[in-house]
Scaffold this motif. Structure first.
Motif, PDB file in Angstrom:
ATOM      1  N   HIS A 187       0.854  -1.202   0.000  1.00 21.07           N
ATOM      2  CA  HIS A 187       0.000   0.000   0.000  1.00 21.07           C
ATOM      3  C   HIS A 187       0.879   1.237   0.000  1.00 21.07           C
ATOM      4  O   HIS A 187       2.100   1.127  -0.043  1.00 21.07           O
ATOM      5  CB  HIS A 187      -0.984  -0.023   1.179  1.00 21.07           C
TER       6      HIS A 187
ATOM      7  N   ASP B 127       6.111   3.735   5.149  1.00 19.50           N
ATOM      8  CA  ASP B 127       6.852   2.723   5.922  1.00 19.50           C
ATOM      9  C   ASP B 127       6.885   1.383   5.191  1.00 19.50           C
ATOM     10  O   ASP B 127       7.460   0.415   5.687  1.00 19.50           O
ATOM     11  CB  ASP B 127       6.257   2.561   7.335  1.00 19.50           C
ATOM     12  N   HIS B 128       6.277   1.316   3.998  1.00 19.05           N
ATOM     13  CA  HIS B 128       6.263   0.065   3.228  1.00 19.05           C
ATOM     14  C   HIS B 128       6.968   0.162   1.878  1.00 19.05           C
ATOM     15  O   HIS B 128       7.105  -0.830   1.193  1.00 19.05           O
ATOM     16  CB  HIS B 128       4.820  -0.419   3.039  1.00 19.05           C
TER      17      HIS B 128
ATOM     18  N   ASP C 247      -0.848  -4.026   5.653  1.00 20.83           N
ATOM     19  CA  ASP C 247      -1.435  -3.458   6.870  1.00 20.83           C
ATOM     20  C   ASP C 247      -2.928  -3.743   7.033  1.00 20.83           C
ATOM     21  O   ASP C 247      -3.580  -3.161   7.900  1.00 20.83           O
ATOM     22  CB  ASP C 247      -1.154  -1.950   6.954  1.00 20.83           C
TER      23      ASP C 247
ATOM     24  N   PHE D 175      -3.565   0.065  12.553  1.00 14.71           N
ATOM     25  CA  PHE D 175      -3.532   1.487  12.196  1.00 14.71           C
ATOM     26  C   PHE D 175      -4.760   1.754  11.332  1.00 14.71           C
ATOM     27  O   PHE D 175      -5.082   0.959  10.459  1.00 14.71           O
ATOM     28  CB  PHE D 175      -2.288   1.824  11.376  1.00 14.71           C
TER      29      PHE D 175
ATOM     30  N   HIS E  16       2.871  -5.219  10.275  1.00 16.83           N
ATOM     31  CA  HIS E  16       3.725  -4.936  11.430  1.00 16.83           C
ATOM     32  C   HIS E  16       3.420  -6.008  12.472  1.00 16.83           C
ATOM     33  O   HIS E  16       2.260  -6.405  12.603  1.00 16.83           O
ATOM     34  CB  HIS E  16       3.399  -3.571  12.061  1.00 16.83           C
TER      35      HIS E  16
HETATM   36 ZN   LIG Z   1       2.562   0.222   7.960  1.00 17.39          ZN
END
Ligand SMILES: [Zn+2]
Length: 362
Positions: A89, A93-94, A233, A241, A269
């Motif tokens: 996505h 952070d990915h 995620d 999240f 995560h």
């Molecule tokens: Zn993430």
């Protein structure tokens, strides 16, 4: 609720040391489990799937230093080059490590859902610049608050608040400022809408968009021969999240996820999971939020002359205590994460969804 993992990496005061935990999930499938979420800056898990011709990498991380180490480890463990990097996505952070994979393996396509590429092109091309503007101020304000024992608005910090700022925010932000300097934006350049099968030689991998959930372009990666599902995620532990998420659709997407005959899940995560307990809990919690918000809006609208509910009203009505306790217990840092990264944004989004469906029905 269990999210059984392998041995926990030891925590230290830095996000980058000892860094990730390397887990052999199945034959030639390695998950690099990112440092545990502490509440300030995060990075996602990276998974490598090996075939006898080539490899697939799922997500490339947020911190260039960690991605570099992961690439070194991949080279050490496999003879074959990666054929694709998949970004599950658009959250940075990915995929912020894409450029490093590109540099290490020139010409390699970076694959994502069409909406993921669109979001990155639309809103993330200046991410490192934006972060390098915002984060020095965050660091300065946080240090000042700890020094003075109060926030800018004068409210006094509790001992736990102070501990959170000095043990989590300050070290995480200091690390992040170093990482920002090394970031280069490299968006995905090969997109799909529903799914694509990738042949790695003796193994086929399925990359699928099951519907919207955490984002509009969530993809999961399934390896049928070993029944391993990499979820992005759509599944995040110990607390999900939900910023900008699609709460009601997420429930439906998780139903489709649940239909896979998977024996282990690598979440976006958190540790590798070997059962569906956590997914079921998250699914129940999302449904509960959607239902509670929808009911509150409907009840309020049914009373003539009532003014519409505000988001503040809805926050007071929605009850998540049992879920919160089950997920994060009494851990102060994780309770903050549950509220800020999950409950608040999830309720806000569910409220938008309920208002939207109310408007459409009137
Ligand atoms: Zn993430």
């Amino acid at each position: 609720m269990t999210y059984m993992g392998t041995t926990k990496a030891e925590m230290s005061s830095s996000l980058l040391e000892p860094g990730y935990e390397t887990v052999d999930v199945a034959d030639r499938i390695i998950a690099f489990i990112a440092p545990a979420f502490r509440g300030a800056v995060v990075t996602g898990n990276t998974t490598v799937i090996g075939g006898n011709d080539s490899l697939m990498v799922v997500d490339s991380g947020h911190f260039p230093s960690l991605t570099k180490r992961i690439i070194t480890q991949i080279r050490h463990r496999f003879q074959q080059p990666p054929k694709f990097v998949v970004n599950t996505h658009w959250h940075p952070d990915h995929w912020m490590g894409n450029s490093l994979f590109r540099e290490a393996f020139p010409g390699m396509p970076i694959l994502s859902h069409v909406s993921t590429r669109k979001m990155i092109q639309r809103s993330m091309l200046d991410y490192p610049e934006q972060m390098s503007k915002q984060f020095p101020a965050i660091l300065r304000d946080t240090k000042e608050a700890v020094r003075n024992g109060k926030r800018k608005d004068g409210t006094v910090l509790t001992e736990e608040d102070k501990r959170y700022r000095s043990q989590v925010i300050i070290p995480d932000v200091e690390n992040f400022l170093i990482e920002i300097e090394k970031m280069q934006v490299e968006p995905p350049n090969l997109t799909f809408e529903e799914g694509v099968n990738v042949d790695l030689g003796d193994r086929e991998v399925r990359v699928l968009h099951l519907g919207r959930g955490n984002t509009a372009g969530d993809v999961v990666v399934y390896v049928p021969d070993s029944k391993i599902l990499v979820t992005g995620d759509l599944v995040v532990a110990p607390t999900p999240f939900a910023s900008g998420s699609y709460i009601s659709e997420w429930v439906e997407t998780l139903k489709k996820l649940r239909a896979f005959d998977a024996t282990s899940l690598v979440p976006g995560h958190g540790s590798v999971m070997h059962d569906w307990d956590y997914v079921d809990t998250v699914s129940g919690m999302l449904k509960s939020i959607a239902d509670q918000v929808q009911n509150a809006v409907e009840r309020n609208a049914a009373i003539p002359g009532n003014s519409p509910l505000s988001l503040e009203d809805v926050h007071k009505i929605v009850e998540l205590e049992t879920y919160e306790k089950g997920m994060v217990g009494e851990d102060y840092f994780l309770k903050l994460a549950f509220q800020r990264a999950f409950a608040q944004p999830a309720i806000a989004r569910a409220f938008l969804e309920a208002k939207f469906s109310e408007e459409r029905s009137t």
